[in-house]
Design an enzyme around this catalytic site. Structure first.
Site, PDB file in Angstrom:
ATOM      1  N   ILE A  12      32.869  39.875  49.262  1.00 52.28           N
ATOM      2  CA  ILE A  12      31.598  39.372  48.721  1.00 52.28           C
ATOM      3  C   ILE A  12      30.549  39.305  49.833  1.00 52.28           C
ATOM      4  O   ILE A  12      29.381  39.625  49.621  1.00 52.28           O
ATOM      5  CB  ILE A  12      31.816  38.004  48.044  1.00 52.28           C
ATOM      6  CG1 ILE A  12      32.773  38.181  46.863  1.00 52.28           C
ATOM      7  CG2 ILE A  12      30.486  37.399  47.579  1.00 52.28           C
ATOM      8  CD1 ILE A  12      33.334  36.891  46.315  1.00 52.28           C
ATOM      9  N   ASP A  31      32.710  36.152  61.417  1.00 51.18           N
ATOM     10  CA  ASP A  31      33.914  36.411  60.613  1.00 51.18           C
ATOM     11  C   ASP A  31      35.082  36.527  61.588  1.00 51.18           C
ATOM     12  O   ASP A  31      34.946  37.161  62.633  1.00 51.18           O
ATOM     13  CB  ASP A  31      33.729  37.718  59.816  1.00 51.18           C
ATOM     14  CG  ASP A  31      34.700  37.834  58.657  1.00 51.18           C
ATOM     15  OD1 ASP A  31      35.916  37.721  58.902  1.00 51.18           O
ATOM     16  OD2 ASP A  31      34.244  38.032  57.512  1.00 51.18           O
ATOM     17  N   ASP A  58      36.428  32.198  64.579  1.00 46.39           N
ATOM     18  CA  ASP A  58      36.712  31.231  63.527  1.00 46.39           C
ATOM     19  C   ASP A  58      35.513  30.281  63.453  1.00 46.39           C
ATOM     20  O   ASP A  58      35.011  29.836  64.492  1.00 46.39           O
ATOM     21  CB  ASP A  58      37.989  30.478  63.936  1.00 46.39           C
ATOM     22  CG  ASP A  58      38.539  29.592  62.843  1.00 46.39           C
ATOM     23  OD1 ASP A  58      37.756  28.817  62.252  1.00 46.39           O
ATOM     24  OD2 ASP A  58      39.750  29.665  62.596  1.00 46.39           O
ATOM     25  N   SER A 125      33.755  28.347  43.328  1.00 49.44           N
ATOM     26  CA  SER A 125      34.530  29.149  42.381  1.00 49.44           C
ATOM     27  C   SER A 125      34.600  28.438  41.039  1.00 49.44           C
ATOM     28  O   SER A 125      34.667  27.206  40.980  1.00 49.44           O
ATOM     29  CB  SER A 125      35.949  29.319  42.924  1.00 49.44           C
ATOM     30  OG  SER A 125      36.802  29.836  41.926  1.00 49.44           O
ATOM     31  N   TYR A 151      43.837  25.583  46.950  1.00 53.51           N
ATOM     32  CA  TYR A 151      42.659  26.439  47.127  1.00 53.51           C
ATOM     33  C   TYR A 151      41.491  25.901  46.294  1.00 53.51           C
ATOM     34  O   TYR A 151      40.387  25.678  46.802  1.00 53.51           O
ATOM     35  CB  TYR A 151      42.987  27.883  46.720  1.00 53.51           C
ATOM     36  CG  TYR A 151      41.774  28.691  46.369  1.00 53.51           C
ATOM     37  CD1 TYR A 151      40.900  29.141  47.342  1.00 53.51           C
ATOM     38  CD2 TYR A 151      41.464  28.980  45.029  1.00 53.51           C
ATOM     39  CE1 TYR A 151      39.751  29.852  47.001  1.00 53.51           C
ATOM     40  CE2 TYR A 151      40.338  29.689  44.683  1.00 53.51           C
ATOM     41  CZ  TYR A 151      39.481  30.123  45.666  1.00 53.51           C
ATOM     42  OH  TYR A 151      38.352  30.808  45.333  1.00 53.51           O
ATOM     43  N   LYS A 155      37.671  23.968  47.293  1.00 55.30           N
ATOM     44  CA  LYS A 155      36.329  24.322  46.806  1.00 55.30           C
ATOM     45  C   LYS A 155      35.645  23.086  46.220  1.00 55.30           C
ATOM     46  O   LYS A 155      34.460  22.835  46.441  1.00 55.30           O
ATOM     47  CB  LYS A 155      36.420  25.427  45.749  1.00 55.30           C
ATOM     48  CG  LYS A 155      36.898  26.780  46.286  1.00 55.30           C
ATOM     49  CD  LYS A 155      35.882  27.417  47.207  1.00 55.30           C
ATOM     50  CE  LYS A 155      36.303  28.777  47.707  1.00 55.30           C
ATOM     51  NZ  LYS A 155      35.453  29.276  48.804  1.00 55.30           N
ATOM     52  N   PHE A 180      32.702  33.490  38.844  1.00 53.58           N
ATOM     53  CA  PHE A 180      33.798  33.841  37.943  1.00 53.58           C
ATOM     54  C   PHE A 180      34.592  34.972  38.627  1.00 53.58           C
ATOM     55  O   PHE A 180      34.814  34.869  39.835  1.00 53.58           O
ATOM     56  CB  PHE A 180      33.254  34.086  36.534  1.00 53.58           C
ATOM     57  CG  PHE A 180      32.948  32.742  35.889  1.00 53.58           C
ATOM     58  CD1 PHE A 180      33.892  32.124  35.086  1.00 53.58           C
ATOM     59  CD2 PHE A 180      31.787  32.043  36.201  1.00 53.58           C
ATOM     60  CE1 PHE A 180      33.669  30.845  34.586  1.00 53.58           C
ATOM     61  CE2 PHE A 180      31.553  30.765  35.701  1.00 53.58           C
ATOM     62  CZ  PHE A 180      32.493  30.169  34.887  1.00 53.58           C
ATOM     63  N   LEU A 202      43.736  41.245  39.167  1.00 58.89           N
ATOM     64  CA  LEU A 202      43.961  42.320  38.201  1.00 58.89           C
ATOM     65  C   LEU A 202      43.316  43.658  38.600  1.00 58.89           C
ATOM     66  O   LEU A 202      43.996  44.687  38.629  1.00 58.89           O
ATOM     67  CB  LEU A 202      43.470  41.875  36.814  1.00 58.89           C
ATOM     68  CG  LEU A 202      43.710  42.879  35.690  1.00 58.89           C
ATOM     69  CD1 LEU A 202      45.204  43.167  35.522  1.00 58.89           C
ATOM     70  CD2 LEU A 202      43.115  42.371  34.382  1.00 58.89           C
ATOM     71  N   PRO A 293      52.674  31.720  35.664  1.00 62.33           N
ATOM     72  CA  PRO A 293      52.514  30.269  35.727  1.00 62.33           C
ATOM     73  C   PRO A 293      51.135  29.891  36.281  1.00 62.33           C
ATOM     74  O   PRO A 293      50.653  30.508  37.231  1.00 62.33           O
ATOM     75  CB  PRO A 293      53.620  29.818  36.694  1.00 62.33           C
ATOM     76  CG  PRO A 293      54.621  30.922  36.678  1.00 62.33           C
ATOM     77  CD  PRO A 293      53.863  32.188  36.398  1.00 62.33           C
ATOM     78  N   ASP A 295      48.246  30.177  34.805  1.00 65.19           N
ATOM     79  CA  ASP A 295      47.105  30.877  34.190  1.00 65.19           C
ATOM     80  C   ASP A 295      46.615  30.157  32.937  1.00 65.19           C
ATOM     81  O   ASP A 295      47.406  29.566  32.202  1.00 65.19           O
ATOM     82  CB  ASP A 295      47.507  32.303  33.780  1.00 65.19           C
ATOM     83  CG  ASP A 295      47.371  33.291  34.916  1.00 65.19           C
ATOM     84  OD1 ASP A 295      46.889  32.913  35.996  1.00 65.19           O
ATOM     85  OD2 ASP A 295      47.755  34.463  34.714  1.00 65.19           O
TER      86      ASP A 295
END
Ligand code: UFG
Length: 339
Positions: A12, A31, A58, A125, A151, A155, A180, A202, A293, A295
């Site tokens: 991103i 980065d 870092d 997120s 995680y 956020k 999203f 995916l 699991p 989802d």
């Protein structure tokens, strides 16, 4: 504006760097290259014909970050994308996730205050919502419902830190962007997603099947309460997502605000695979498999607040995303490592 991108060499981040440069802003990147390669920055420079100052470090390295900002002063704003992002890994290594994601955000905010930088756009997120109670999700939807993975919790905690920091400092402009599912790649085919090892998500998985480096895709769950029984997500083209960062930066006002960045359109696993088959011209072998699991059946966002307040809207479709992802994948079958 001159903008520091933390994690600016990532998937991103690199697209956001291009969008900023094309909108006439200056960009510098920090980065640690843990999830990407300096080649991504070289390609941003190639696409835009610009030189981008790069610090390989870092974000928790306060001295290196301070020196870099001073060498490139005056820096006007920060887009904070650096962080660890794998849901499964965060369950196995929670302390590392809290350390890296929270530690970098806190150091960054302290260094920004010391250097007089008062604008931050944060890469949050849609996972902060947890299990949706109502769809589409709006910024007013409750967060943290059954949010089980560290995680997502990092956020959510960083959002809280930004909100508190803005409440205490009338000059601070802080925005969280709730992404999203980012997909697609830069239309040049030079920049794209480059996951290490076997992808969890995916579209990168499907793309590896299309290129022949993985044999088949497992469809996780075919008995959900959705039109075709498979999970629905809100897939947003990374170029549209990048444009959302530019809009947020340009429209930021003092205080704290939150925006969904999504299309508002649910797409099922089977629909995404079919779109990728059309884009690549290849058949994608698939196997129907049990639910994964953790989802949820469906999640998609209402992006109208970003439309109203930031003047932002998505322009690209799932077919555009598959075409661009496939273009990137077929030109770079080994990602940046093949450069
Ligand atoms: N899926 C498969 N097979 C696969 C991979 C995924 O069928 O091999 C399905 C999943 O079950 C789900 C959909 O494809 O229905 C999307 O899964 P992804 O792993 O691509 O994305 P998630 O929605 O699970 O998670 C993503 C990001 C997270 C982020 C979350 C926000 O990976 O970092 O969106 O909602 F937190």
């Amino acid at each position: 504006m001159r903008v520091l991108l933390t994690g600016g060499a990532g998937y991103i981040g690199a697209h956001t760097a291009i969008a900023l440069l094309e909108a006439g802003h200056d960009v510098l990147i920090v980065d640690d290259m843990s999830g990407t390669s300096p080649e991504a920055v070289a390609r941003v420079e190639q696409i835009t014909g610009t030189t981008v100052p790069l610090l390989v470090a870092d974000v928790r390295d306060r001295q290196a970050l301070t020196d870099f900002l001073r060498r490139n002063a005056p820096v006007d704003a920060v887009i904070h994308l650096a962080g660890l992002k794998a849901v499964g890994e965060s369950m196995a290594e929670p302390v590392r996730y809290y350390d890296v994601n929270l530690g970098s955000s806190i150091t960054l905010l302290e260094v920004m205050a010391a250097e007089g930088i008062r604008t931050i756009v944060f890469s949050s997120s849609a996972t902060v919502y947890g299990t949706p109670e109502q769809l589409p999700l709006t910024e007013e939807s409750p967060t943290g419902i059954d949010l089980a993975n560290p995680y997502g919790k990092t956020k959510r905690i960083i959002e809280e830190i930004l909100s508190d920091a803005a409440a205490a400092d009338p000059d601070l402009r802080a925005i969280s962007l709730r992404y999203f599912n980012p997909v697609g790649a830069h239309p040049s085919g030079l920049i794209g997603e480059d996951p290490h090892g076997i992808p969890n998500n995916l579209m990168p998985f499907v793309s590896r099947v299309a290129i022949g480096s993985l044999p088949e895709v497992a469809v996780f769950g075919t008995d959900y309460d959705t039109p075709d029984g498979t999970g629905q997500r809100d897939y947003i083209h990374v170029t549209d997502l990048a444009a959302g960062h530019v809009a947020a930066l340009e429209q930021a006002t003092p205080g704290y605000d939150v925006y969904n960045l999504g299309t508002g359109e649910p797409v099922s696993v089977l629909e995404l695979i079919a779109a990728f088959e059309r884009a690549s011209g290849r058949e994608i072998p698939k196997r129907l498999a049990p639910r994964r699991p953790g989802d949820v059946a469906a999640t998609y966002g209402d992006p109208s607040k970003a439309g109203r307040e930031l003047g932002w809207a998505t322009r690209l479709t799932i077919d555009d995303a598959c075409r661009d992802y496939w273009n990137w994948q077929s030109r770079n079958p080994r990602g940046y490592a093949g450069a």
